[in-house]
Design a protein around this motif. Structure first.
Motif, PDB file in Angstrom:
ATOM      1  N   ALA A  53      -9.920  -1.320   1.624  1.00  0.00           N
ATOM      2  CA  ALA A  53      -9.134  -0.972   0.437  1.00  0.00           C
ATOM      3  C   ALA A  53      -7.724  -1.549   0.527  1.00  0.00           C
ATOM      4  O   ALA A  53      -7.184  -2.062  -0.462  1.00  0.00           O
ATOM      5  N   VAL A  54      -7.124  -1.472   1.709  1.00  0.00           N
ATOM      6  CA  VAL A  54      -5.776  -2.023   1.890  1.00  0.00           C
ATOM      7  C   VAL A  54      -5.770  -3.527   1.632  1.00  0.00           C
ATOM      8  O   VAL A  54      -4.865  -4.060   0.962  1.00  0.00           O
ATOM      9  N   ALA A  55      -6.770  -4.229   2.156  1.00  0.00           N
ATOM     10  CA  ALA A  55      -6.839  -5.680   1.967  1.00  0.00           C
ATOM     11  C   ALA A  55      -6.978  -6.044   0.491  1.00  0.00           C
ATOM     12  O   ALA A  55      -6.317  -6.962  -0.006  1.00  0.00           O
ATOM     13  N   VAL A  56      -7.825  -5.309  -0.228  1.00  0.00           N
ATOM     14  CA  VAL A  56      -8.028  -5.590  -1.653  1.00  0.00           C
ATOM     15  C   VAL A  56      -6.752  -5.302  -2.442  1.00  0.00           C
ATOM     16  O   VAL A  56      -6.320  -6.116  -3.280  1.00  0.00           O
ATOM     17  N   LEU A  57      -6.127  -4.163  -2.170  1.00  0.00           N
ATOM     18  CA  LEU A  57      -4.906  -3.805  -2.896  1.00  0.00           C
ATOM     19  C   LEU A  57      -3.777  -4.794  -2.601  1.00  0.00           C
ATOM     20  O   LEU A  57      -3.041  -5.198  -3.509  1.00  0.00           O
ATOM     21  N   ALA A  58      -3.630  -5.164  -1.328  1.00  0.00           N
ATOM     22  CA  ALA A  58      -2.583  -6.122  -0.967  1.00  0.00           C
ATOM     23  C   ALA A  58      -2.809  -7.467  -1.657  1.00  0.00           C
ATOM     24  O   ALA A  58      -1.855  -8.103  -2.136  1.00  0.00           O
ATOM     25  N   THR A  59      -4.060  -7.887  -1.724  1.00  0.00           N
ATOM     26  CA  THR A  59      -4.382  -9.149  -2.400  1.00  0.00           C
ATOM     27  C   THR A  59      -4.058  -9.078  -3.888  1.00  0.00           C
ATOM     28  O   THR A  59      -3.505 -10.021  -4.474  1.00  0.00           O
ATOM     29  N   LEU A  60      -4.384  -7.956  -4.515  1.00  0.00           N
ATOM     30  CA  LEU A  60      -4.091  -7.781  -5.939  1.00  0.00           C
ATOM     31  C   LEU A  60      -2.586  -7.818  -6.206  1.00  0.00           C
ATOM     32  O   LEU A  60      -2.123  -8.475  -7.143  1.00  0.00           O
ATOM     33  N   LEU A  61      -1.830  -7.105  -5.375  1.00  0.00           N
ATOM     34  CA  LEU A  61      -0.383  -7.075  -5.567  1.00  0.00           C
ATOM     35  C   LEU A  61       0.222  -8.458  -5.355  1.00  0.00           C
ATOM     36  O   LEU A  61       1.120  -8.885  -6.094  1.00  0.00           O
ATOM     37  N   TRP A  62      -0.268  -9.167  -4.339  1.00  0.00           N
ATOM     38  CA  TRP A  62       0.249 -10.517  -4.067  1.00  0.00           C
ATOM     39  C   TRP A  62      -0.112 -11.479  -5.195  1.00  0.00           C
ATOM     40  O   TRP A  62       0.721 -12.266  -5.646  1.00  0.00           O
ATOM     41  N   ALA A  63      -1.357 -11.412  -5.653  1.00  0.00           N
ATOM     42  CA  ALA A  63      -1.819 -12.350  -6.684  1.00  0.00           C
ATOM     43  C   ALA A  63      -1.113 -12.134  -8.014  1.00  0.00           C
ATOM     44  O   ALA A  63      -0.913 -13.085  -8.776  1.00  0.00           O
ATOM     45  N   THR A  64      -0.742 -10.906  -8.304  1.00  0.00           N
ATOM     46  CA  THR A  64      -0.107 -10.603  -9.588  1.00  0.00           C
ATOM     47  C   THR A  64       1.413 -10.531  -9.490  1.00  0.00           C
ATOM     48  O   THR A  64       2.089 -10.345 -10.506  1.00  0.00           O
ATOM     49  N   GLY A  65       1.946 -10.672  -8.281  1.00  0.00           N
ATOM     50  CA  GLY A  65       3.397 -10.618  -8.114  1.00  0.00           C
ATOM     51  C   GLY A  65       3.981  -9.245  -8.375  1.00  0.00           C
ATOM     52  O   GLY A  65       5.155  -9.120  -8.745  1.00  0.00           O
ATOM     53  N   THR A  66       3.192  -8.188  -8.180  1.00  0.00           N
ATOM     54  CA  THR A  66       3.661  -6.823  -8.414  1.00  0.00           C
ATOM     55  C   THR A  66       4.406  -6.304  -7.188  1.00  0.00           C
ATOM     56  O   THR A  66       3.845  -6.298  -6.094  1.00  0.00           O
ATOM     57  N   PRO A  67       5.652  -5.876  -7.345  1.00  0.00           N
ATOM     58  CA  PRO A  67       6.399  -5.339  -6.198  1.00  0.00           C
ATOM     59  C   PRO A  67       5.735  -4.071  -5.662  1.00  0.00           C
ATOM     60  O   PRO A  67       5.178  -3.275  -6.429  1.00  0.00           O
ATOM     61  N   TYR A  68       5.809  -3.898  -4.346  1.00  0.00           N
ATOM     62  CA  TYR A  68       5.198  -2.714  -3.745  1.00  0.00           C
ATOM     63  C   TYR A  68       5.834  -1.437  -4.295  1.00  0.00           C
ATOM     64  O   TYR A  68       5.141  -0.434  -4.502  1.00  0.00           O
ATOM     65  N   ALA A  69       7.135  -1.463  -4.540  1.00  0.00           N
ATOM     66  CA  ALA A  69       7.815  -0.271  -5.059  1.00  0.00           C
ATOM     67  C   ALA A  69       7.236   0.141  -6.408  1.00  0.00           C
ATOM     68  O   ALA A  69       7.103   1.338  -6.699  1.00  0.00           O
ATOM     69  N   THR A  70       6.891  -0.838  -7.240  1.00  0.00           N
ATOM     70  CA  THR A  70       6.293  -0.536  -8.541  1.00  0.00           C
ATOM     71  C   THR A  70       4.924   0.105  -8.363  1.00  0.00           C
ATOM     72  O   THR A  70       4.588   1.094  -9.025  1.00  0.00           O
ATOM     73  N   TYR A  71       4.127  -0.462  -7.467  1.00  0.00           N
ATOM     74  CA  TYR A  71       2.805   0.100  -7.193  1.00  0.00           C
ATOM     75  C   TYR A  71       2.914   1.523  -6.649  1.00  0.00           C
ATOM     76  O   TYR A  71       2.163   2.415  -7.038  1.00  0.00           O
ATOM     77  N   PHE A  72       3.883   1.747  -5.758  1.00  0.00           N
ATOM     78  CA  PHE A  72       3.976   3.040  -5.069  1.00  0.00           C
ATOM     79  C   PHE A  72       4.439   4.159  -5.999  1.00  0.00           C
ATOM     80  O   PHE A  72       4.259   5.334  -5.692  1.00  0.00           O
ATOM     81  N   GLU A  73       5.024   3.826  -7.139  1.00  0.00           N
ATOM     82  CA  GLU A  73       5.416   4.861  -8.092  1.00  0.00           C
ATOM     83  C   GLU A  73       4.218   5.701  -8.508  1.00  0.00           C
ATOM     84  O   GLU A  73       4.342   6.900  -8.773  1.00  0.00           O
ATOM     85  N   GLY A  74       3.047   5.085  -8.574  1.00  0.00           N
ATOM     86  CA  GLY A  74       1.843   5.840  -8.897  1.00  0.00           C
ATOM     87  C   GLY A  74       1.086   6.274  -7.664  1.00  0.00           C
ATOM     88  O   GLY A  74       0.569   7.390  -7.585  1.00  0.00           O
ATOM     89  N   ALA A  75       1.038   5.395  -6.649  1.00  0.00           N
ATOM     90  CA  ALA A  75       0.278   5.703  -5.435  1.00  0.00           C
ATOM     91  C   ALA A  75       0.907   6.836  -4.628  1.00  0.00           C
ATOM     92  O   ALA A  75       0.248   7.403  -3.759  1.00  0.00           O
ATOM     93  N   GLN A  76       2.168   7.172  -4.912  1.00  0.00           N
ATOM     94  CA  GLN A  76       2.825   8.231  -4.154  1.00  0.00           C
ATOM     95  C   GLN A  76       2.134   9.589  -4.331  1.00  0.00           C
ATOM     96  O   GLN A  76       2.257  10.465  -3.473  1.00  0.00           O
ATOM     97  N   PHE A  77       1.365   9.742  -5.407  1.00  0.00           N
ATOM     98  CA  PHE A  77       0.647  11.003  -5.590  1.00  0.00           C
ATOM     99  C   PHE A  77      -0.443  11.157  -4.523  1.00  0.00           C
ATOM    100  O   PHE A  77      -0.690  12.246  -4.014  1.00  0.00           O
ATOM    101  N   VAL A  78      -1.111  10.043  -4.174  1.00  0.00           N
ATOM    102  CA  VAL A  78      -2.086  10.066  -3.091  1.00  0.00           C
ATOM    103  C   VAL A  78      -1.376  10.320  -1.765  1.00  0.00           C
ATOM    104  O   VAL A  78      -1.855  11.077  -0.915  1.00  0.00           O
ATOM    105  N   HIS A  79      -0.222   9.683  -1.597  1.00  0.00           N
ATOM    106  CA  HIS A  79       0.573   9.873  -0.376  1.00  0.00           C
ATOM    107  C   HIS A  79       0.957  11.344  -0.209  1.00  0.00           C
ATOM    108  O   HIS A  79       0.900  11.880   0.903  1.00  0.00           O
ATOM    109  N   PHE A  80       1.318  11.992  -1.297  1.00  0.00           N
ATOM    110  CA  PHE A  80       1.702  13.408  -1.246  1.00  0.00           C
ATOM    111  C   PHE A  80       0.534  14.280  -0.775  1.00  0.00           C
ATOM    112  O   PHE A  80       0.727  15.251  -0.038  1.00  0.00           O
TER     113      PHE A  80
END
Length: 246
Positions: A53-80
């Motif tokens: 899952a990490v590899a797929v997500l990292a590839t998606l973020l890299w391919a689309t140029g999405t900053p990690y901070a932008t992604y984490f705004e939503g993923a932080q709910f899983v982190h919580f």
């Protein structure tokens, strides 16, 4: 008047990336897909859903140029939810309380030995191979659960991002090879196998232990929690002393 062309996929992604729910939805969908593959593989350690899952997500973020901070705004709910999920590990452990009281002293000795040996051996081997001080500091807490390990590494002067990768690599490699090592050493007791996995391989090892048996998972969860507590108190002093000497 010419008809407007439909928006491109990249434009659609940029629009969706502005909403916090994208990170959450992506994380859940990708992990679900990775877990389906894991289940179809017969729960083979090489198909562990976490690195997939990490590899797929990292590839998606890299391919689309999405900053990690932008992604984490939503993923932080899983982190919580990592906090409540960790606390929930106490439920199967409670059912093993009668054994826990009897094994308290051996388990405490195993915990101390496991944390100390894995830290000293990791730093020593990396130093012998010529690793830099920053790498050594990042490597020291590799067997601790990730949030605690990143905090310890930062205090030691390491790179938390590098520590996160090393923690995951440690968990996956332990989940992959632990069964064969236990069998070679003729260690059959589920509580012992689980506690060793939790001490050395943190959350990934604990998840693997639960797949073997609830008893192994309960002791792995105990070891993971105690290892994080013990490491947070001792590793800054132990690893810091070693780094000063080296």
């Amino acid at each position: 008047m010419a008809a407007e062309s439909p928006p491109s996929l990249m434009a659609l992604w940029v629009y969706l990336a502005a909403t916090p729910l994208l990170g959450l939805t992506l994380t859940l969908l990708v992990y679900h897909g990775a877990f389906v593959l894991y289940r179809r593989s017969g729960f083979h350690p090489l198909a562990n859903p976490v690195p997939l899952a990490v590899a797929v997500l990292a590839t998606l973020l890299w391919a689309t140029g999405t900053p990690y901070a932008t992604y984490f705004e939503g993923a932080q709910f899983v982190h919580f939810l990592l906090g409540p999920a960790t606390v929930a590990l106490a439920v199967p452990l409670f059912e093993q309380m009668h054994r826990l009281r009897r094994l308290a002293l051996p388990l405490l000795g195993a915990l101390v030995a496991g944390v100390v040996v894995t830290t000293v051996s990791a730093i020593g081997l990396a130093w012998a191979l010529g690793a830099s001080r920053i790498t050594l500091a990042s490597l020291a807490p590799k067997s601790v659960t990730m949030p605690v390990a990143m905090g310890i590494a930062e205090k030691l002067g390491g790179l938390p991002s590098l520590t996160a990768v090393l923690v995951m690599a440690t968990g996956v490699s332990a989940a992959l090879g632990a069964r064969y090592l236990f069998d070679a050493l003729r260690i059959r007791e589920p509580a012992v196998r689980g506690f060793a996995l939790g001490t050395i391989a943190h959350g990934i090892g604990t998840a693997r232990a639960f797949q073997v048996s609830e008893e192994a998972g309960a002791f792995a969860g105990l070891a993971m929690g105690l290892s994080a507590l013990f490491s947070a108190l001792v590793l800054p002093w132990l690893a810091g002393g070693l780094l000063r000497v080296l």
